[in-house]
Design a protein around this motif. Sequence first.
Motif, PDB file in Angstrom:
ATOM      1  N   ILE A 370       0.963  -1.137  -0.045  1.00  0.00           N
ATOM      2  CA  ILE A 370      -0.079  -0.018  -0.058  1.00  0.00           C
ATOM      3  C   ILE A 370       0.824   1.299  -0.071  1.00  0.00           C
ATOM      4  O   ILE A 370       1.767   1.267   0.866  1.00  0.00           O
ATOM      5  CB  ILE A 370      -1.045  -0.193   1.246  1.00  0.00           C
ATOM      6  N   HIS A 374      -1.826   6.451   1.807  1.00  0.00           N
ATOM      7  CA  HIS A 374      -3.204   5.652   1.951  1.00  0.00           C
ATOM      8  C   HIS A 374      -3.231   5.338   3.363  1.00  0.00           C
ATOM      9  O   HIS A 374      -4.200   5.042   4.026  1.00  0.00           O
ATOM     10  CB  HIS A 374      -3.414   4.652   1.264  1.00  0.00           C
ATOM     11  N   LEU A 378      -6.313   4.291   6.274  1.00  0.00           N
ATOM     12  CA  LEU A 378      -6.674   2.875   5.838  1.00  0.00           C
ATOM     13  C   LEU A 378      -7.601   2.057   6.794  1.00  0.00           C
ATOM     14  O   LEU A 378      -8.477   1.286   6.450  1.00  0.00           O
ATOM     15  CB  LEU A 378      -5.368   2.001   6.124  1.00  0.00           C
ATOM     16  N   TYR A 383     -13.214   2.779   3.446  1.00  0.00           N
ATOM     17  CA  TYR A 383     -12.067   3.271   2.649  1.00  0.00           C
ATOM     18  C   TYR A 383     -11.175   2.185   1.888  1.00  0.00           C
ATOM     19  O   TYR A 383     -10.962   1.297   2.590  1.00  0.00           O
ATOM     20  CB  TYR A 383     -11.070   4.072   3.668  1.00  0.00           C
ATOM     21  N   ARG A 384     -11.040   2.538   0.850  1.00  0.00           N
ATOM     22  CA  ARG A 384     -10.512   1.515  -0.167  1.00  0.00           C
ATOM     23  C   ARG A 384      -9.240   2.075  -0.863  1.00  0.00           C
ATOM     24  O   ARG A 384      -9.609   3.137  -1.694  1.00  0.00           O
ATOM     25  CB  ARG A 384     -11.326   0.969  -1.295  1.00  0.00           C
ATOM     26  N   VAL A 385      -8.054   1.392  -1.029  1.00  0.00           N
ATOM     27  CA  VAL A 385      -7.212   2.045  -1.726  1.00  0.00           C
ATOM     28  C   VAL A 385      -7.489   1.700  -3.516  1.00  0.00           C
ATOM     29  O   VAL A 385      -7.441   2.655  -4.303  1.00  0.00           O
ATOM     30  CB  VAL A 385      -5.919   1.217  -1.510  1.00  0.00           C
ATOM     31  N   ASP A 386      -8.025   0.692  -3.852  1.00  0.00           N
ATOM     32  CA  ASP A 386      -8.677   0.446  -4.907  1.00  0.00           C
ATOM     33  C   ASP A 386      -9.827  -0.326  -4.986  1.00  0.00           C
ATOM     34  O   ASP A 386      -9.968  -1.338  -4.593  1.00  0.00           O
ATOM     35  CB  ASP A 386      -7.741  -0.360  -5.997  1.00  0.00           C
ATOM     36  N   SER A 390     -10.817  -4.169  -4.372  1.00  0.00           N
ATOM     37  CA  SER A 390     -11.528  -4.836  -3.179  1.00  0.00           C
ATOM     38  C   SER A 390     -12.872  -5.376  -3.318  1.00  0.00           C
ATOM     39  O   SER A 390     -12.899  -6.716  -2.754  1.00  0.00           O
ATOM     40  CB  SER A 390     -11.943  -3.491  -2.109  1.00  0.00           C
TER      41      SER A 390
END
Length: 450
Positions: A370, A374, A378, A383-386, A390
């Motif tokens: 990650i 982010h 997190l 909340y999602r990085v992608d 996800s």
Amino acid sequence: MRHLFGRPVGAVVAWAVGSGAGALVGASAGELTAGLLAGGGAGVLLHASLDALRGQRLMRWLRRGNLDGAAPRDAGFWGEMAYRVERALRLRERQLAQERAQHAQFLNAIEASPNGVLLLDAGDAIVWCNPAAADHFSLDPERDRAQRVTNLVRAPGFVSLLQSAQFPTQPTLLSGLRHAGTLSVLLRGYGQGLKLVLSQDVTERERHEAMRRDFVANVSHEIRTPLTALSGFVETMQSLPLGDAERQHVLGLMAQQTGRMRTLVDDLLTLARLEGSPRPAPDHWFAFDVLLDQVRERTRSLSGGRHELRFPDACALELAGSEGEIDSALTNLLSNAVRYTPAGGHIGVTIKNLEDGRLEIAVRDSGIGIAREHLPRLAERFYRVDGSRSRATGGTGLGLSIVKHVAQRHGGELHIDSMPNQGSTFSLVLPAARVRQAEAQDQREAEARR
């Protein structure tokens, strides 16, 4: 009897004494009447001189401007006047001291208030402010006194509020001040053109409100997506003649979406339970090795042999708190590791006793990693990085939020360290008060199970 025929007793006594003395002198000289008159005049003059001296002593005491010494203790008129003046001044001094003490207590109470209080005169110059207001508007309570506040606080919203013809009945939200955040400002008038500015830092409240709105929106979106898919599948099965293979395929997709909704609801219920229930008891101990065995088997099943799993040997430790919550936290961390670690990668759990007695349970993986930007967000809900990745892996976006809540409820912390393409480490740190060595019998049972 203080006065005799309208004259002070002292004057009459002095006149009588003087007249008697004059009479004796006049009689010896053969001038009785003249002696009486001269003696009486001398007596009155003596009394007047004494009276003037007493008055001067009282005036000197009054002119000193302080009450350190007692008033002159003279007899007669001036003595009583000095007594009554001193008593009145002492009473006024006590009243002023009480009022000063009450004023000081009032100011101390306002200074202790977390809300800002700013007093302005008719020209919007600063009369007084407490430390909270000084922090909110970046003022110096001493240096900026008597300065026009709009010369120091130039935010357009604040200036417009001060210049408004009528003060708003509701607080005004202001941002963009030198204070980093959002202020709720209420303006009230008092006295002859004076103004009272009340301020409150609502940055956290606004942040939580924004999080609540985002949470509702995210929940609605997360539930609507599988519902839309299920609705489409049902419509397809109702309107189209499907073969057995096609029907089985559609039913499999429907089961997948149903499972996604069930997982989301379960995570939401877990969060609600964590937020609404008392903190876990500090005297309820359970064997950590037993819990770790259960988590290991669950992780093996989820990985399906696609990853190299490394778990520690029996550590003979006991933890205090909720076994179910710790189980949920570790399961979420390992589930994430399995989802975001490509096949052939390794996932490991390590246990470390820190110097201060705390216990660190770390989950490490060799996954996709990650980016640093982010990491602070997190553990926020949804909340999602992608987001697309996800959802493809079956994540709800609530797992790390659950882990963080579990850590905080046990007095611990969640630490995250990660780099893109270098894997991630999620560490659950528990306080020393919730960790202890197991008894010998428990150690033997743990070793036997392994």
